[in-house]
Design a protein around this motif. Structure first.
Motif, PDB file in Angstrom:
ATOM      1  N   UNK A  87       0.826  -1.215   0.000  1.00  0.00           N
ATOM      2  CA  UNK A  87       0.000   0.000   0.000  1.00  0.00           C
ATOM      3  C   UNK A  87       0.860   1.265   0.000  1.00  0.00           C
ATOM      4  N   UNK A  88       1.940   1.265   0.777  1.00  0.00           N
ATOM      5  CA  UNK A  88       2.803   2.451   0.845  1.00  0.00           C
ATOM      6  C   UNK A  88       3.674   2.607  -0.388  1.00  0.00           C
ATOM      7  N   UNK A  89       4.069   1.478  -0.972  1.00  0.00           N
ATOM      8  CA  UNK A  89       4.921   1.491  -2.162  1.00  0.00           C
ATOM      9  C   UNK A  89       4.264   0.672  -3.268  1.00  0.00           C
ATOM     10  N   UNK A  90       3.183   1.202  -3.840  1.00  0.00           N
ATOM     11  CA  UNK A  90       2.428   0.413  -4.825  1.00  0.00           C
ATOM     12  C   UNK A  90       3.268   0.045  -6.034  1.00  0.00           C
ATOM     13  N   UNK A  91       3.148  -1.180  -6.450  1.00  0.00           N
ATOM     14  CA  UNK A  91       3.863  -1.705  -7.616  1.00  0.00           C
ATOM     15  C   UNK A  91       3.057  -2.859  -8.176  1.00  0.00           C
ATOM     16  N   UNK A  92       3.317  -3.193  -9.392  1.00  0.00           N
ATOM     17  CA  UNK A  92       2.652  -4.347  -9.989  1.00  0.00           C
ATOM     18  C   UNK A  92       3.335  -5.619  -9.515  1.00  0.00           C
ATOM     19  N   UNK A  93       2.552  -6.517  -8.986  1.00  0.00           N
ATOM     20  CA  UNK A  93       3.097  -7.822  -8.624  1.00  0.00           C
ATOM     21  C   UNK A  93       2.540  -8.852  -9.600  1.00  0.00           C
ATOM     22  N   UNK A  94       3.382  -9.740 -10.023  1.00  0.00           N
ATOM     23  CA  UNK A  94       3.007 -10.730 -11.031  1.00  0.00           C
ATOM     24  C   UNK A  94       2.023 -11.735 -10.460  1.00  0.00           C
ATOM     25  N   UNK A  95       1.422 -12.495 -11.347  1.00  0.00           N
ATOM     26  CA  UNK A  95       0.516 -13.556 -10.920  1.00  0.00           C
ATOM     27  C   UNK A  95       1.237 -14.577 -10.048  1.00  0.00           C
ATOM     28  N   UNK A  96       2.486 -14.890 -10.407  1.00  0.00           N
ATOM     29  CA  UNK A  96       3.252 -15.858  -9.612  1.00  0.00           C
ATOM     30  C   UNK A  96       3.507 -15.333  -8.207  1.00  0.00           C
ATOM     31  N   UNK A  97       3.890 -14.049  -8.107  1.00  0.00           N
ATOM     32  CA  UNK A  97       4.106 -13.474  -6.776  1.00  0.00           C
ATOM     33  C   UNK A  97       2.797 -13.420  -6.003  1.00  0.00           C
ATOM     34  N   UNK A  98       1.701 -13.104  -6.672  1.00  0.00           N
ATOM     35  CA  UNK A  98       0.398 -13.093  -6.007  1.00  0.00           C
ATOM     36  C   UNK A  98       0.063 -14.475  -5.459  1.00  0.00           C
ATOM     37  N   UNK A  99       0.401 -15.509  -6.211  1.00  0.00           N
ATOM     38  CA  UNK A  99       0.175 -16.882  -5.745  1.00  0.00           C
ATOM     39  C   UNK A  99       1.067 -17.191  -4.547  1.00  0.00           C
ATOM     40  N   UNK A 100       2.337 -16.789  -4.649  1.00  0.00           N
ATOM     41  CA  UNK A 100       3.278 -17.059  -3.557  1.00  0.00           C
ATOM     42  C   UNK A 100       2.878 -16.332  -2.277  1.00  0.00           C
ATOM     43  N   UNK A 101       2.313 -15.136  -2.405  1.00  0.00           N
ATOM     44  CA  UNK A 101       1.884 -14.359  -1.245  1.00  0.00           C
ATOM     45  C   UNK A 101       0.590 -14.883  -0.638  1.00  0.00           C
ATOM     46  N   UNK A 102      -0.201 -15.609  -1.422  1.00  0.00           N
ATOM     47  CA  UNK A 102      -1.486 -16.112  -0.946  1.00  0.00           C
ATOM     48  C   UNK A 102      -2.673 -15.299  -1.436  1.00  0.00           C
ATOM     49  N   UNK A 103      -2.421 -14.374  -2.370  1.00  0.00           N
ATOM     50  CA  UNK A 103      -3.523 -13.605  -2.952  1.00  0.00           C
ATOM     51  C   UNK A 103      -4.292 -14.456  -3.948  1.00  0.00           C
ATOM     52  N   UNK A 104      -3.577 -15.183  -4.789  1.00  0.00           N
ATOM     53  CA  UNK A 104      -4.200 -16.085  -5.768  1.00  0.00           C
ATOM     54  C   UNK A 104      -4.348 -17.465  -5.145  1.00  0.00           C
ATOM     55  N   UNK A 105      -5.537 -18.049  -5.252  1.00  0.00           N
ATOM     56  CA  UNK A 105      -5.745 -19.415  -4.788  1.00  0.00           C
ATOM     57  C   UNK A 105      -5.302 -20.439  -5.813  1.00  0.00           C
TER      58      UNK A 105
END
Length: 266
Positions: free
Chosen positions: A168-186
């Motif tokens: 939120x403080x440092x907005x950037x585009x995160x890839x689908x793979x990173x989203x999966x690794x973070x737990x955003x993508x199921x």
């Protein structure tokens, strides 16, 4: 419903499609009203047992239509009003409340970039199927705004307070793979398979024990900000309700008979 958002119900599944592909599904007022109305219609319709939220074109949703936003801000300055930001109260909040609060599961099929409010809509779903070419960006601070569309509630619950603050403080585009690794993508799938895979997940949920899914949604939301003792009491309440459902009786009989249960959603 307006053409900016398409709404269709088949076999218990409501499919909501954000449909402004020429604008990367940016949310102008017409689209926000249509999405709010579609989400609320799906929530209220007893024939709907699951919802698939997806989008047309190469983007999921890039958030607020900034061209319309700039024009509205100029009109506010001229009139001495602040009506533009009422959109949070009038549009974004009801959309997120409908998605998170409806007593049925919501699947987001994220076909492309989800930014700002678009990320908020995806995060408000119960399950996210994400194309490997998609990306997420909170984007709010990048235009000198704070979070809306529930992101300050959903994001830290998915990835933790520290990581949410970073994005939120440092907005950037995160890839689908990173989203999966973070737990955003199921579930991460090839872009060519996104439509079929997200629909398959949503249809499986539409055929499942709807009251149990509703109770699970309520239990997860309750447990996120209540004590263990309070959550145990809530689980008792919800389990008593689920145990009295027709679907529970169907599931038990099917288990004993070694058959696949055919749920009724009640």
């Amino acid at each position: 419903m307006a053409d900016t958002v398409l709404y269709e119900v088949t076999d218990g599944l409501a499919t909501i499609t954000i449909n402004r592909p020429e604008a990367m599904n940016a949310m102008n007022t017409e689209a926000k009203v249509a999405l709010r109305d579609a989400a609320e219609a799906a929530a209220a319709d007893p024939a709907v047992r699951a919802v698939l939220l997806t989008a047309a074109g190469r983007a999921f949703c890039v958030g607020q239509d900034l061209k319309e936003h700039i024009s509205s801000l100029a009109a506010d300055r001229e009139a001495g009003t602040g009506r533009t930001m009422n959109t949070v109260r009038e549009h974004y909040n009801p959309i997120v409340r409908a998605l998170t609060g409806m007593p049925k599961p919501v699947v987001a099929g994220v076909n492309g970039v989800a930014a700002g409010a678009g990320a908020g809509f995806a995060l408000a779903a119960d399950y996210r199927v994400v194309a490997d070419t998609a990306a997420f960006n909170t984007s709010f601070a990048g235009v000198a705004l704070t979070a809306d569309s529930g992101v300050s509630w959903t994001l830290p619950r998915l990835i933790g307070q520290s990581r949410a603050a970073d994005l939120l403080l440092f907005p950037r585009s995160i890839s689908a793979q990173e989203a999966f690794d973070l737990g955003i993508a199921n579930k991460l799938v090839p872009a060519a398979d996104l439509a079929a895979e997200s629909e398959a997940v949503a249809r499986a949920l539409a055929a499942g024990p709807t009251l149990a899914y509703a109770a699970l949604k309520e239990s997860l939301a309750y447990g996120a900000d209540h004590s263990l003792s309070e959550t145990l009491e809530k689980e008792d309440e919800l389990q008593t309700r689920a145990g009295a459902s027709e679907d529970h009786a169907i599931a038990v009989r099917a288990f004993i008979a070694k058959e696949k249960p055919q749920y009724l959603g009640r």
